[in-house]
Structure formats: structure tokens, C-alpha cells
Design an enzyme around this catalytic site. Sequence first.
Site, short mmCIF file in Angstrom:
data_model
loop_
_atom_site.label_atom_id
_atom_site.label_comp_id
_atom_site.label_asym_id
_atom_site.label_seq_id
_atom_site.Cartn_x
_atom_site.Cartn_y
_atom_site.Cartn_z
N GLU A 45 0.76 -1.12 0.04
CA GLU A 45 0.02 0.08 0.17
C GLU A 45 0.93 1.19 -0.16
OE1 GLU A 45 -2.95 0.50 -0.58
OE2 GLU A 45 -3.76 -1.46 -0.62
N TYR A 128 -6.33 6.55 4.51
CA TYR A 128 -6.99 5.53 3.37
C TYR A 128 -5.81 4.23 3.81
CZ TYR A 128 -5.75 2.45 -0.57
OH TYR A 128 -5.76 1.27 -1.39
N ASP A 146 -9.69 4.39 -2.79
CA ASP A 146 -8.54 4.91 -3.65
C ASP A 146 -9.08 5.37 -4.79
OD1 ASP A 146 -9.45 2.64 -5.24
OD2 ASP A 146 -7.48 1.77 -5.29
#
Length: 364
Positions: A45, A128, A146
Amino acid sequence: MMHQTPPQKTFSVAVLDWYDTHARRLPWRSLPGEHPDPYHVWLSEIMLQQTTVATVGPYFRRFLDRWPNVVEMAAAPLDDILTAWAGLGYYARARNLHKCAITVAREHNGVFPGDMAELLALPGIGPYTAAAISAIAFGQPETVVDGNIERIISRLYRISTPLPAAKKEITEYAAKLTPRHRPGDYAQALMDIGAGICLPRNPKCSVCPVSGYCKAFATDDMESYPVKAPKKIKPTRRATIFWVQRPDGQVLIRRREEKGLLGGMMEFPSTDWAEDAVETEAAIEHLLQGQTPELLRGVSVHKPVRHTFTHFHLELQPVAAQLVSADTLSIDGAIWVDPDEFDSYALPTLMIKVARAVLESSSS
């Protein structure tokens, strides 16, 4: 099916059914239903921020080969992390990656927390990334949004508020659809739908598992969403950058300050990045810092190198020069390196472009 606001359960079931058949096979992803490794999820990520899946794959594998777990990464010198990261860009991510690894190793006994609040307290982890780790690695029903998911939700509800102002509204709608069952697979399924079906241009609505719920599909104006605010004109900054070579062929490089753009990375010495260009003679004086210009010979100006950052364009004017004798030039924090060994140093893509420009023009 009639076009309607999707019931959460029906929508998520359609998404997960599609994912069980069509999930992408990615180096960091567990198969549907398998338990993911939080370290893999976190590392991927962070790497995927502002970077494509295709670019990240080889980097992810190399990082895992070198640092198979967070404790080993925490024990590595920062410079090793920066060197391995070179080419991925947005280098603050690499510095925070190292800080986060150290924090997890020291304060969490090498085990990533699954709680959103604890994740948000870690260096380099924002809302996020925290939601993605919590949902994918720990099965918590957090809302993951996203860029791909933003596009899906904005089309699903025909959200007319322009981005980035629409992010809050999009997240609120997305939260209503997030299931408690398999939230990690659900988030990754939406990412895959966005990456392969709900494309920015020419979306493949005929194979979309949830097009029946999509208001933009019903009105055939999918490409109008998400609405984006007009782009600001990026300014251009300029600088002179030096390729200084000793008689033995080694080239001068130095480390940038830890903070700011390309922080902690290596670079060729340059003037400040500013709106106005600096004349070559003045730039040489800046480089030498009061030392005599006779230290250099064979000064040559090369083709400009252009590079675009998020908020501005940069135009670098490479100036190459030979040092008359080996140890006569002194610049704080600078070292001499053979060009064949550049790969061993944390040189960002921008500096590789400068090196290529000088070497190619010198050999022609």
C-alpha cells in the site's frame, strides 16, 4: 435490473461473487478467502501510492527478498532503504516506511496493529492506508477509497461535486456499501473493477457486475464522472546542475537534506531550484564557494533535462567539468563515486536522467 440505489448486501454480494472468479493475481495479494500478511499489505500500500501496479511488482519482490519481515526492515540502515527505493519516486514514503518499521518493531513487538487508531499513529500511514490495512489484513469493516473506488462511487451515484472536494461525499456513500463480511476482499474487488472495467475512458460497462445499479450507466454519461476541478498551471523552476569529474573518472555527488523533496537522496550539486535560471559563470561560482575557477577545465553545457513533480516542472541545465587534480575541490557532504557504481547509491530517477544526458552527449 432496474437502476436504483444499491442495497448494501446485494451490491457487496455481486462484487464479491465477481471477485471470486476474476481477482487479479498480485505479488502482495492473498487468494480470495486466505489470510493476508499485514506486512505485505502495508508494504504494498505504501509503494502503490502515486505509483502503478506494474511498476511496484518488481520493487515489492526485491524488498521482500531483502527484508522478509518488518523487524529486518527496521534493522536496516535508512540509506539501504532509500537506495532500494530509487526510481519509485515520492521519497518521503521511503523515509516514513523505515520510521514505521522501527516503530512497529520497537513499540508493537514486530506485529502490526489492526486497530484504525493505532495504525493512524504510525509514521506515513494516513486514513486510506490505515483503512486498507485494517480491512485487508485484519478483516475489519473499514471503508477503503482509492482512486479507482472514487471513480466507481462517483459514477454509481453521479456525484457532481468536483474532486478533490467530493472526497468526503464519496467516502460517505462508499461507507454505506461496505460489508461486514469479507471487507478486505470487497475493497480489493472494487480496486480490480476500477482498474480493469470502470476505466477513466471507454469503461467496459457490459461486463461490470454492478452496472445495473449505476446511475451514470443509466444516463450513458459515465465519462463525465468523477468531476474534476480545473487543473492549475504548474510553474517551472530552473537550476544549473554539475557533473564534476576527477582525473580518475569519479563524479561528485552529495546527499540532500532529510526534509523536503527528494529528502535524504543523493544528487549532483546544483544551484537552488528557482523561477529564474542562473548564468553558467555565476553557477560555477556558487559551486566553488570562493575556490578558484582554475580548479575546473573543459567546462561544457549539455542539453537541458526536464522533469515534472506534483506541483511544478523542473528544468535542469547540466554543466560538465573536469577537475584539474584529484583532491582540490571541497564541498560539504559530497563524495566521489564511479559512474558504474551509481546503482549502489540512492540516486532518484531525476539524477539518473541527468547522468544519462551527460554521458550520452559526451559519447556522441
